[in-house]
Motif scaffolding. Sequence first.
Motif, PDB file in Angstrom:
ATOM      1  N   HIS A 153       0.863  -1.180   0.000  1.00  0.00           N
ATOM      2  CA  HIS A 153       0.000   0.000   0.000  1.00  0.00           C
ATOM      3  C   HIS A 153       0.900   1.231   0.000  1.00  0.00           C
ATOM      4  N   ILE A 154       0.667   2.124  -0.950  1.00  0.00           N
ATOM      5  CA  ILE A 154       1.525   3.303  -1.106  1.00  0.00           C
ATOM      6  C   ILE A 154       0.740   4.562  -0.761  1.00  0.00           C
ATOM      7  N   THR A 155       1.314   5.392   0.105  1.00  0.00           N
ATOM      8  CA  THR A 155       0.791   6.731   0.369  1.00  0.00           C
ATOM      9  C   THR A 155       1.710   7.732  -0.318  1.00  0.00           C
ATOM     10  N   GLY A 156       1.151   8.536  -1.200  1.00  0.00           N
ATOM     11  CA  GLY A 156       1.934   9.548  -1.900  1.00  0.00           C
ATOM     12  C   GLY A 156       1.783  10.898  -1.227  1.00  0.00           C
ATOM     13  N   LEU A 157       2.903  11.530  -0.899  1.00  0.00           N
ATOM     14  CA  LEU A 157       2.904  12.854  -0.277  1.00  0.00           C
ATOM     15  C   LEU A 157       3.274  13.888  -1.333  1.00  0.00           C
ATOM     16  N   GLY A 185       0.890  17.832   1.676  1.00  0.00           N
ATOM     17  CA  GLY A 185       1.808  18.128   2.768  1.00  0.00           C
ATOM     18  C   GLY A 185       3.177  18.561   2.284  1.00  0.00           C
ATOM     19  N   ASP A 186       3.900  19.241   3.156  1.00  0.00           N
ATOM     20  CA  ASP A 186       5.271  19.680   2.924  1.00  0.00           C
ATOM     21  C   ASP A 186       6.194  18.615   3.501  1.00  0.00           C
ATOM     22  N   PHE A 187       7.054  18.037   2.664  1.00  0.00           N
ATOM     23  CA  PHE A 187       7.890  16.939   3.155  1.00  0.00           C
ATOM     24  C   PHE A 187       8.952  17.380   4.161  1.00  0.00           C
ATOM     25  N   MET A 188       9.103  18.691   4.359  1.00  0.00           N
ATOM     26  CA  MET A 188       9.998  19.179   5.404  1.00  0.00           C
ATOM     27  C   MET A 188       9.313  19.205   6.772  1.00  0.00           C
ATOM     28  N   GLN A 189       7.985  19.093   6.779  1.00  0.00           N
ATOM     29  CA  GLN A 189       7.207  19.150   8.027  1.00  0.00           C
ATOM     30  C   GLN A 189       5.960  18.275   7.863  1.00  0.00           C
ATOM     31  N   MET A 190       6.178  16.972   7.858  1.00  0.00           N
ATOM     32  CA  MET A 190       5.105  16.017   7.609  1.00  0.00           C
ATOM     33  C   MET A 190       4.141  15.932   8.785  1.00  0.00           C
ATOM     34  N   ASP A 191       2.898  15.611   8.463  1.00  0.00           N
ATOM     35  CA  ASP A 191       1.858  15.471   9.481  1.00  0.00           C
ATOM     36  C   ASP A 191       1.785  14.060  10.063  1.00  0.00           C
ATOM     37  N   PHE A 192       2.490  13.107   9.481  1.00  0.00           N
ATOM     38  CA  PHE A 192       2.408  11.720   9.936  1.00  0.00           C
ATOM     39  C   PHE A 192       3.045  11.551  11.317  1.00  0.00           C
ATOM     40  N   PRO A 193       2.484  10.662  12.143  1.00  0.00           N
ATOM     41  CA  PRO A 193       3.113  10.350  13.438  1.00  0.00           C
ATOM     42  C   PRO A 193       4.453   9.661  13.243  1.00  0.00           C
ATOM     43  N   ASP A 194       5.263   9.656  14.291  1.00  0.00           N
ATOM     44  CA  ASP A 194       6.526   8.921  14.264  1.00  0.00           C
ATOM     45  C   ASP A 194       6.269   7.444  13.950  1.00  0.00           C
ATOM     46  N   ASN A 195       7.217   6.813  13.292  1.00  0.00           N
ATOM     47  CA  ASN A 195       7.208   5.357  13.084  1.00  0.00           C
ATOM     48  C   ASN A 195       5.939   4.875  12.371  1.00  0.00           C
ATOM     49  N   SER A 217      15.688  13.809   7.575  1.00  0.00           N
ATOM     50  CA  SER A 217      15.383  13.655   9.004  1.00  0.00           C
ATOM     51  C   SER A 217      13.894  13.423   9.230  1.00  0.00           C
ATOM     52  N   GLU A 218      13.049  14.092   8.451  1.00  0.00           N
ATOM     53  CA  GLU A 218      11.605  13.862   8.544  1.00  0.00           C
ATOM     54  C   GLU A 218      11.263  12.446   8.097  1.00  0.00           C
ATOM     55  N   ILE A 219      11.914  11.986   7.031  1.00  0.00           N
ATOM     56  CA  ILE A 219      11.708  10.615   6.562  1.00  0.00           C
ATOM     57  C   ILE A 219      12.131   9.621   7.645  1.00  0.00           C
ATOM     58  N   PHE A 220      13.261   9.877   8.261  1.00  0.00           N
ATOM     59  CA  PHE A 220      13.749   9.022   9.355  1.00  0.00           C
ATOM     60  C   PHE A 220      12.718   8.960  10.477  1.00  0.00           C
ATOM     61  N   ARG A 221      12.115  10.089  10.796  1.00  0.00           N
ATOM     62  CA  ARG A 221      11.148  10.159  11.895  1.00  0.00           C
ATOM     63  C   ARG A 221       9.920   9.299  11.623  1.00  0.00           C
ATOM     64  N   VAL A 222       9.381   9.351  10.394  1.00  0.00           N
ATOM     65  CA  VAL A 222       8.126   8.645  10.107  1.00  0.00           C
ATOM     66  C   VAL A 222       8.354   7.184   9.724  1.00  0.00           C
ATOM     67  N   LEU A 223       9.603   6.783   9.524  1.00  0.00           N
ATOM     68  CA  LEU A 223       9.937   5.394   9.198  1.00  0.00           C
ATOM     69  C   LEU A 223      10.022   4.566  10.479  1.00  0.00           C
TER      70      LEU A 223
END
Length: 378
Positions: A153-157, A185-195, A217-223
């Motif tokens: 399942h892919i979510t596109g930002l 959304g802005d990929f520098m300040q994503m709305d997704f929760p951590d992990n 760093s934002e990608i790291f946070r939501v991964l």
Amino acid sequence: MAPKTGLEKQDRARDAAFNSAMHGNSAQAAGGVRAMFAKGREAKQAAVDEYFKHWDNKSAEVETEETRAARNAEYATLTRQYYNLATDLYEYGWGQSFHFCRYSIGESFYQAIARHEHYLAHQIGIKEGMKVLDVGCGVGGPAREIAKFTGAHITGLNNNDYQIQRATHYAHKEGLSHQLAFVKGDFMQMDFPDNSFDAVYAIEATVHAPKLAGVYSEIFRVLKPGGIFGVYEWLMTDEYDNDNLEHRKIRLGIEQGDGIANMVKVSEGLEAMKIAGFEMLHHEDLADRPDSIPWYWPLAGRWKYMQSMFDAFTIARMTWWGRFLAHNFAGLLETAKLAPAGTKKTAESLGEAADCLVAGAEKHLFTPMYLMVGKKPE
């Protein structure tokens, strides 16, 4: 929501209103050409003015660090307006996957594009049932292909409302709405929760970030811990010298024609992955592979790269005379008020970028496919 320090404030109501004024119902159009002519004239002119204010009368000869900083400060608006102007031209001239790729002898253009997407999914290890994030998804071409290829399942930002509408339209048309979601959304300040995600990928999109360390760093946070992030990054090679005027002209031509606030060198990209916290599993400039057909052949306008009769149109339109005819025809349509203002200017900017992309590749100053694969520690 208050922006993170140094980032643009998000205003989704403003963006939605502008999208409605400029694009109307054109997101439902069958293709790029039909959508191109269904624009609000005043809004299209506003987009042209907003975008080109960053570039007009700001050549490489007079560029300063302050000029680049001003573009970086408005990175989100610059990128959003670029794609308001360029999306339909991309779809008409390239397809629905807005990226380059490697080619093999006898391989069709769209087969090569899909193989490039499959290769990244394979490098990351995307599997059926995974929850995956596509950072900067365009009109969803790669997301649809990777969803079909892997079963994930892919979510596109995406920060451009029009592209989100196009991506959602195509997903529904192909019966993939259950497997795909596209969010603003802005990929520098994503709305997704951590992990939130099992895996994350980005295909030639994070180059629009003001700082790669910030988006990584934002990608790291939501991964999720143990998750893999893979990216094809646009970078200047470490042979690039900003004090060399020819080098600066090439970089600036690429940036202007592709909506990029500030492109950096390979060494900075690698450092950004480290700063974000990733354990680097693999990194490589795929443009350095010894391919007999270069990644930039569709831009070069050279008949020696023709493999089949289907390549003739691609090559012809990128010759000097092909572009001359196309750009001046766009100008005539503008004069007759059959095409929105700014169509010719946007096409000419894309043409200049194509020349700079080819020059950057041949001088080994630029790559659109620096592969980095990193793991978030458990």
